[in-house]
Design a protein around this motif. Structure first.
Motif, short mmCIF file in Angstrom:
data_model
loop_
_atom_site.label_atom_id
_atom_site.label_comp_id
_atom_site.label_asym_id
_atom_site.label_seq_id
_atom_site.Cartn_x
_atom_site.Cartn_y
_atom_site.Cartn_z
N ALA A 162 23.61 62.06 57.31
CA ALA A 162 24.23 63.21 57.61
C ALA A 162 25.54 63.97 56.62
N PRO A 163 25.06 65.16 56.67
CA PRO A 163 26.47 65.81 55.82
C PRO A 163 27.63 65.77 57.04
N PHE A 164 28.93 65.77 56.53
CA PHE A 164 30.69 65.71 57.31
C PHE A 164 31.03 67.39 57.06
N PHE A 165 30.58 68.10 58.12
CA PHE A 165 31.20 69.78 58.78
C PHE A 165 32.15 69.39 59.48
N GLY A 166 33.66 69.44 59.16
CA GLY A 166 34.59 69.57 60.28
C GLY A 166 35.99 69.18 59.98
N CYS A 167 36.66 70.20 60.32
CA CYS A 167 37.56 69.87 60.13
C CYS A 167 39.03 69.63 61.29
N HIS A 168 39.97 68.97 60.66
CA HIS A 168 41.11 68.11 62.07
C HIS A 168 41.73 69.75 62.36
N ASN A 169 41.75 70.34 63.18
CA ASN A 169 42.34 71.28 62.92
C ASN A 169 43.32 71.65 64.36
N GLN A 185 45.28 77.06 55.31
CA GLN A 185 43.60 77.16 55.30
C GLN A 185 42.93 77.02 56.34
N ALA A 186 43.58 75.53 57.17
CA ALA A 186 42.69 75.22 58.41
C ALA A 186 41.83 76.70 59.33
N PRO A 187 40.58 76.32 59.82
CA PRO A 187 40.20 77.85 60.40
C PRO A 187 41.27 76.99 61.96
N SER A 188 40.68 78.46 62.63
CA SER A 188 41.30 78.56 63.78
C SER A 188 40.12 77.85 64.48
N LEU A 189 40.52 77.83 65.82
CA LEU A 189 39.82 77.43 67.38
C LEU A 189 37.92 77.74 66.70
N MET A 190 38.39 79.43 67.17
CA MET A 190 36.85 80.33 67.58
C MET A 190 36.45 80.44 65.78
N GLU A 191 37.51 80.37 64.41
CA GLU A 191 36.92 80.53 63.73
C GLU A 191 35.75 79.25 63.34
N ALA A 192 36.51 78.44 63.41
CA ALA A 192 36.14 76.92 63.87
C ALA A 192 34.40 76.84 64.36
N PHE A 193 34.40 78.10 65.24
CA PHE A 193 33.38 77.73 66.55
C PHE A 193 32.66 78.70 66.04
N ASP A 194 32.48 79.79 65.04
CA ASP A 194 31.83 80.61 64.11
C ASP A 194 31.29 80.41 62.70
N ALA A 195 32.00 79.74 62.56
CA ALA A 195 31.15 78.20 61.93
C ALA A 195 29.96 77.80 62.62
N VAL A 196 30.27 76.75 63.10
CA VAL A 196 29.37 76.17 63.78
C VAL A 196 28.29 76.36 64.37
N GLY A 197 28.14 77.13 64.95
CA GLY A 197 27.60 78.82 65.67
C GLY A 197 26.46 79.10 64.79
N THR A 198 26.62 79.03 63.37
CA THR A 198 25.83 79.58 62.07
C THR A 198 24.99 78.61 62.00
N VAL A 199 25.75 77.65 61.89
CA VAL A 199 25.28 75.97 61.71
C VAL A 199 24.25 75.80 62.24
N MET A 200 24.18 75.96 64.20
CA MET A 200 23.18 76.31 64.71
C MET A 200 22.47 77.41 65.15
N ASP A 201 22.61 78.10 63.72
CA ASP A 201 21.82 79.07 64.33
C ASP A 201 21.61 79.88 66.04
N GLU A 202 22.74 79.93 66.57
CA GLU A 202 23.24 80.45 67.63
C GLU A 202 23.84 81.64 67.10
N ARG A 203 23.60 82.69 66.80
CA ARG A 203 24.56 83.26 66.52
C ARG A 203 24.23 84.81 67.66
N GLU A 204 23.22 84.49 68.22
CA GLU A 204 23.74 85.58 69.24
C GLU A 204 24.91 85.11 70.34
N ARG A 205 24.87 84.16 70.65
CA ARG A 205 25.73 82.77 71.84
C ARG A 205 26.86 83.11 70.96
#
Length: 405
Positions: A162-169, A185-205
């Motif tokens: 599987a691909p790696f999708f993460g940042c040691h932030n 350049q590292a994302p903040s906590l909520m920026e990283a969460f925003d990206a994970v929400g897109t990966v998981m197709d959970e935009r509303e949550r």
């Protein structure tokens, strides 16, 4: 990573790539094909089509479909899945410390998975065995932490598993991170969460959490007293007061582990700012006495009693007192510390936090430092807050997790 609202500057050293299974040759991964480290997807994966999502430092990551199984390394990234109501998709043993947060919402998960770290190194065998659809892990972290790991190993797993999708932030102070531009350049906590929400197709949550987060910070910041905050001596939970060993942490450090202090505007109150310490921040009672902070806060202290510390997951006030407070009270120098004499040795937030844990910890930190404004902390039950003093709606959190948005 600067303040949560700070935009990321253009990179000074990075390689542009589309990261799937291949690792950039000739050095650690760096860079992202977008202009920021954050969280906007280029496509929507809800229709079953492939889509890409950017994340520093791995770049644009392509997904054939929405992941059905996820393996994170850090508990903060695991908490992102829990916050999205996706705990059942986690394949990790890393959901141990935050049970005192999760038990309030009857969140259940299976943590009966082997650890990624085995016998002093990463286990490729375990990663093949877990066989997730995505690793929420920074591949740079793997090659930096594991002497047994190489970029070729990462490429192999990216190709075969599987691909790696993460940042040691969580913490951004390593030389390798500075070299690769993580502080900028590292994302903040909520920026990283925003990206994970897109990966998981959970935009509303995801959007619901982002709104709740903004509302909470607005409420807290509007009520921060104008008075100068107490000086803070932040020590790691690995400190051993009975041995006279204290591992100092600095509030100015980048990374999401210090987010509650930044959000409560407490960085300038760091009693250890500019104070020299030994390796890993090691210092002693004499230095503690010279600094003599108004409040001694134990980083990770809120998870004393967790499985990590040999407990059952709930905060253990008695264990906290035995481990941190009583040794100082019984020490000739420690007993003279202002924080000890005034009963201000307190359990601080855990370093690992996604949206759910951070929401509680923002409230906790407000009560730790400004009890007259936000309410007194009950050391025996630090997360139990009277209804009238709660800074966020627990039912709203439960609704987001359950998808009742």
């Amino acid at each position: 990573m600067a303040d949560e609202a700070t935009e990321h500057d253009a990179p000074t050293r990075r390689e542009y790539m589309k990261y799937g299974g291949a690792v950039v040759g000739g050095g650690l991964l760096a860079g992202c094909t977008g202009d920021d480290g954050g969280a906007q997807s280029s496509e929507n994966g809800s229709a079953g089509d492939s889509y890409t999502v950017p994340m520093f430092p791995v770049g644009e990551v392509e997904f054939e479909s929405v992941p059905e199984s996820v393996t994170p390394y850090n508990m903060g990234w695991a908490d992102m899945l829990v916050s999205l109501g996706q705990a059942d998709k986690l394949k990790t043993n890393r959901l141990t410390a935050p049970t005192l947060f999760y038990d309030r919402f009857d969140i259940d998960w299976d943590a009966d998975y082997p650890a990624l770290w085995q016998d002093g190194g990463w286990s490729k065998e375990v990663m093949y065995e877990l066989d997730p659809d995505v690793f929420l892990i920074d591949p740079n972290l793997m090659s930096q932490w594991g002497d047994n790991w190489s970029e070729e190993d990462t490429a192999e797993l990216g190709e075969n598993v599987a691909p790696f999708f993460g940042c040691h932030n969580r913490r951004i102070r390593g030389d390798w991170q500075k070299e690769l531009g993580y502080p900028e350049q590292a994302p903040s906590l909520m920026e990283a969460f925003d990206a994970v929400g897109t990966v998981m197709d959970e935009r509303e949550r995801t959007e619901a959490w982002l709104d709740l987060h903004d509302e909470l910070l607005s409420e807290v910041k509007s009520r921060i007293p104008n008075d100068e905050p107490p000086s803070i001596g932040l020590i790691n939970s690995g400190s051993a007061p009975e041995k006279g060993e204290f591992y100092v942490l600095y509030l100015e450090d980048n990374g999401y582990e210090m987010k509650p202090y930044r959000d409560l505007e407490l960085v300038e109150a760091d009693a250890f700012a500019g104070v020299e310490t030994g390796q890993y921040g090691l210092t002693d009672y004499e230095t503690m006495m010279e600094v003599d902070p108004d409040l001694i806060l134990v980083h990770w202290g809120i998870t004393t009693g967790s499985v990590t510390f040999g407990g059952d997951g709930a905060f253990d006030g008695e264990q906290f007192r035995e481990q941190f407070i009583e040794p100082m009270e019984n020490h000739e120098v420690g007993s003279q510390l202002t924080a000890v004499q005034e009963d201000r040795v307190l359990p601080g937030p855990t370093a690992e936090q996604g949206p759910l844990v951070n929401t509680f910890q923002t409230e906790l930190t407000a009560r730790l430092f400004y009890p007259e404004e936000f309410g007194e902390l009950d050391l025996d039950a630090p997360l139990d807050v009277p209804d009238a003093e709660q800074l966020f709606d627990r039912e709203r959190v439960a609704d987001i997790i359950n998808g009742d948005i």
